[in-house]
Design a protein around this motif. Structure first.
Motif, mmCIF file in Angstrom:
data_model
loop_
_atom_site.group_PDB
_atom_site.id
_atom_site.type_symbol
_atom_site.label_atom_id
_atom_site.label_comp_id
_atom_site.label_asym_id
_atom_site.label_seq_id
_atom_site.Cartn_x
_atom_site.Cartn_y
_atom_site.Cartn_z
ATOM 1 N N UNK A 64 0.782 -1.296 0.042
ATOM 2 C CA UNK A 64 0.060 -0.062 -0.086
ATOM 3 C C UNK A 64 0.809 1.312 0.095
ATOM 4 N N UNK A 65 1.839 1.504 0.878
ATOM 5 C CA UNK A 65 2.995 2.648 0.747
ATOM 6 C C UNK A 65 3.547 2.701 -0.495
ATOM 7 N N UNK A 66 3.840 1.576 -1.034
ATOM 8 C CA UNK A 66 4.765 1.994 -2.318
ATOM 9 C C UNK A 66 3.790 2.258 -3.415
ATOM 10 N N UNK A 67 2.342 1.989 -3.470
ATOM 11 C CA UNK A 67 1.288 2.454 -4.399
ATOM 12 C C UNK A 67 1.205 3.897 -4.017
ATOM 13 N N UNK A 68 1.086 4.218 -2.773
ATOM 14 C CA UNK A 68 0.699 5.557 -2.497
ATOM 15 C C UNK A 68 2.153 6.640 -2.790
ATOM 16 N N UNK A 69 3.182 6.157 -2.568
ATOM 17 C CA UNK A 69 4.388 6.888 -3.116
ATOM 18 C C UNK A 69 4.508 7.024 -4.680
ATOM 19 N N UNK A 98 1.946 9.716 -5.312
ATOM 20 C CA UNK A 98 2.342 10.981 -5.382
ATOM 21 C C UNK A 98 3.577 11.263 -6.157
ATOM 22 N N UNK A 99 4.335 10.605 -6.561
ATOM 23 C CA UNK A 99 5.508 10.857 -7.682
ATOM 24 C C UNK A 99 4.655 11.247 -8.883
ATOM 25 N N UNK A 100 3.894 10.566 -9.351
ATOM 26 C CA UNK A 100 3.082 11.078 -10.602
ATOM 27 C C UNK A 100 2.484 12.467 -10.484
ATOM 28 N N UNK A 101 1.717 12.543 -9.300
ATOM 29 C CA UNK A 101 1.254 14.037 -9.002
ATOM 30 C C UNK A 101 2.333 15.025 -8.961
ATOM 31 N N UNK A 102 3.472 14.781 -8.410
ATOM 32 C CA UNK A 102 4.318 15.682 -8.464
ATOM 33 C C UNK A 102 5.051 16.083 -9.783
ATOM 34 N N UNK A 103 5.152 15.126 -10.556
ATOM 35 C CA UNK A 103 5.745 15.218 -11.815
ATOM 36 C C UNK A 103 4.594 16.184 -12.848
ATOM 37 N N UNK A 104 3.409 15.788 -12.706
ATOM 38 C CA UNK A 104 2.297 16.385 -13.260
ATOM 39 C C UNK A 104 2.414 17.870 -13.091
ATOM 40 N N UNK A 105 2.351 18.139 -11.653
ATOM 41 C CA UNK A 105 2.399 19.695 -11.060
ATOM 42 C C UNK A 105 3.349 20.332 -11.676
ATOM 43 N N UNK A 106 4.710 19.806 -11.686
ATOM 44 C CA UNK A 106 6.149 20.365 -12.196
ATOM 45 C C UNK A 106 6.008 20.441 -13.648
ATOM 46 N N UNK A 107 5.370 19.693 -14.558
ATOM 47 C CA UNK A 107 5.155 19.814 -15.813
ATOM 48 C C UNK A 107 4.083 21.132 -16.176
ATOM 49 N N UNK A 108 2.885 21.114 -15.400
ATOM 50 C CA UNK A 108 2.083 22.224 -15.439
ATOM 51 C C UNK A 108 2.914 23.612 -15.186
ATOM 52 N N UNK A 109 3.605 23.675 -14.114
ATOM 53 C CA UNK A 109 4.316 25.007 -13.933
ATOM 54 C C UNK A 109 5.223 25.249 -15.059
ATOM 55 N N UNK A 110 5.781 24.161 -15.553
ATOM 56 C CA UNK A 110 6.910 24.643 -16.599
ATOM 57 C C UNK A 110 6.240 25.244 -17.755
ATOM 58 N N UNK A 111 5.043 24.599 -18.360
ATOM 59 C CA UNK A 111 4.289 25.039 -19.405
ATOM 60 C C UNK A 111 3.581 26.502 -19.042
ATOM 61 N N UNK A 112 3.434 26.524 -17.724
ATOM 62 C CA UNK A 112 2.729 27.965 -17.404
ATOM 63 C C UNK A 112 3.831 29.118 -17.668
ATOM 64 N N UNK A 113 5.101 28.908 -17.143
ATOM 65 C CA UNK A 113 6.245 29.759 -17.361
ATOM 66 C C UNK A 113 6.504 30.018 -18.661
ATOM 67 N N UNK A 114 6.645 28.831 -19.439
ATOM 68 C CA UNK A 114 7.083 28.873 -20.720
ATOM 69 C C UNK A 114 6.128 29.916 -21.680
ATOM 70 N N UNK A 115 4.689 29.679 -21.261
ATOM 71 C CA UNK A 115 3.853 30.509 -21.738
ATOM 72 C C UNK A 115 4.043 31.972 -21.570
ATOM 73 N N UNK A 116 4.273 32.198 -20.159
ATOM 74 C CA UNK A 116 4.114 33.557 -19.657
ATOM 75 C C UNK A 116 5.632 34.414 -20.594
ATOM 76 N N UNK A 117 6.513 33.354 -20.523
ATOM 77 C CA UNK A 117 7.842 34.031 -21.366
ATOM 78 C C UNK A 117 7.624 34.422 -22.530
ATOM 79 N N UNK A 118 6.907 33.514 -23.350
ATOM 80 C CA UNK A 118 6.769 33.586 -24.734
ATOM 81 C C UNK A 118 5.900 34.778 -24.923
ATOM 82 N N UNK A 119 4.882 34.969 -24.093
ATOM 83 C CA UNK A 119 4.201 36.138 -24.042
ATOM 84 C C UNK A 119 4.745 37.368 -23.965
ATOM 85 N N UNK A 120 5.786 37.426 -23.083
ATOM 86 C CA UNK A 120 6.650 38.649 -22.651
ATOM 87 C C UNK A 120 7.452 38.927 -23.805
ATOM 88 N N UNK A 121 8.146 37.797 -24.313
ATOM 89 C CA UNK A 121 9.198 38.185 -25.595
ATOM 90 C C UNK A 121 8.206 38.779 -26.657
#
Length: 285
Positions: free
Chosen positions: A251-256, A259-282
């Motif tokens: 159970x603990x391995x599955x939870x981990x 959580x890892x997948x959620x962390x990677x998904x949030x990290x990817x979403x943040x990177x896409x948001x930053x890239x979009x804002x930098x592209x707009x500013x450029x």
């Protein structure tokens, strides 16, 4: 275009020998086509795709809406659109064939005999699926029918619709979406924890029901059923036999992992948001 001249007889389910198995994708497609209908339309119809089995089972796997117009005395179906869509589906999955048609609403209406006759020229003994998109009393009123013609000599009198057994099998993720779909007003979609909580509550209710049934059989209040007994034995045998320590580790391995997948998904979403804002500013600079 066909003129209204047939009578519809609706009979309760009987020993037709036909069993329909409805995949949830079809149900979602039907509800989506009803939401996207024209304001003047009271209901939508469409074609059902799937496969037939030799034991009488009909798998309803896919569907697409078909434009049509109805009046008091006639029905017009866009046959060219229907056949074009079927040819496109055949290119994707040649194993899915026309098995019948669907309509929204509660039960069979007078014009269904004409549409059933049209699909009877496409496939032998077509299935007619009805979906009550109003979800009256938060209940999914979903029924399936087959029809037989009633004639007097060479003169057709009516179309006799027989209700058949219909099984709707959902995995838990699909069941959560189906429960949300049944509600006409939803404040927000359930979170992962809320969905898990609902699943555990349903599982607990099923275990309580089975426990009461077994107790009543042991006490002699209910007659034993061999089919139910074999089903329970197979269900218990399918549960893996693990001790508490191994279960906790699994159970603990599955939870981990989750959580890892959620962390990677949030990290990817943040990177896409930053890239979009930098592209707009450029572009502004």
């Amino acid at each position: 275009m066909a003129t209204m001249g047939s009578t519809v007889l609706h009979l309760p389910s009987g020993p037709t020998g036909v069993v329909g198995k409805l995949h949830p994708t079809v149900l979602f497609n039907i509800c989506d086509s009803f939401i996207r209908r024209n304001d003047q339309q009271e209901r939508v119809i469409g074609t059902l795709l799937g496969s037939f089995s030799v034991d009488g089972t009909v798998e309803i796997r896919n569907s697409y809406a078909v434009p049509h117009n109805e009046s008091l005395d006639q029905v017009a179906v866009d046959i060219d659109y229907h056949r074009t869509m079927f040819e496109l589906h055949q290119r994707v999955n040649a194993k899915e064939v026309i098995i019948g048609w669907y309509s929204t609403g509660s039960g069979v209406s007078a014009s269904d005999a004409l549409i059933q006759d049209f699909y009877g020229r496409e496939v032998t003994n077509p299935i007619h699926l009805t979906v009550d998109t109003a979800f009256t009393d938060d209940q999914a009123n979903i029924k399936a029918y087959v029809s037989t013609p009633l004639t007097l000599g060479d003169r057709p009198l009516a179309a006799q619709f027989h209700e058949i057994q219909l099984d709707l099998r959902l995995v838990e993720a699909e069941r959560l979406g189906f429960d949300v779909l049944k509600k006409t007003v939803v404040d927000k979609l359930p979170s992962d924890l809320e969905g898990l909580e609902g699943t555990i509550e349903r599982l607990q209710d099923m275990i309580d029901t089975i426990s009461r049934y077994v107790d009543n059989v042991i006490e002699g209040q209910l007659p034993p059923d061999n089919a139910i007994g074999r089903y329970l034995a197979d269900t218990i045998a399918s549960v893996p036999r693990v001790n508490s320590d191994a279960f906790d580790k699994l159970f603990n391995d599955s939870v981990q992992d989750v959580l890892l997948v959620l962390y990677l998904a949030n990290l990817t979403r943040t990177q896409l948001t930053l890239a979009e804002k930098l592209n707009t500013a450029a572009q502004i600079v």
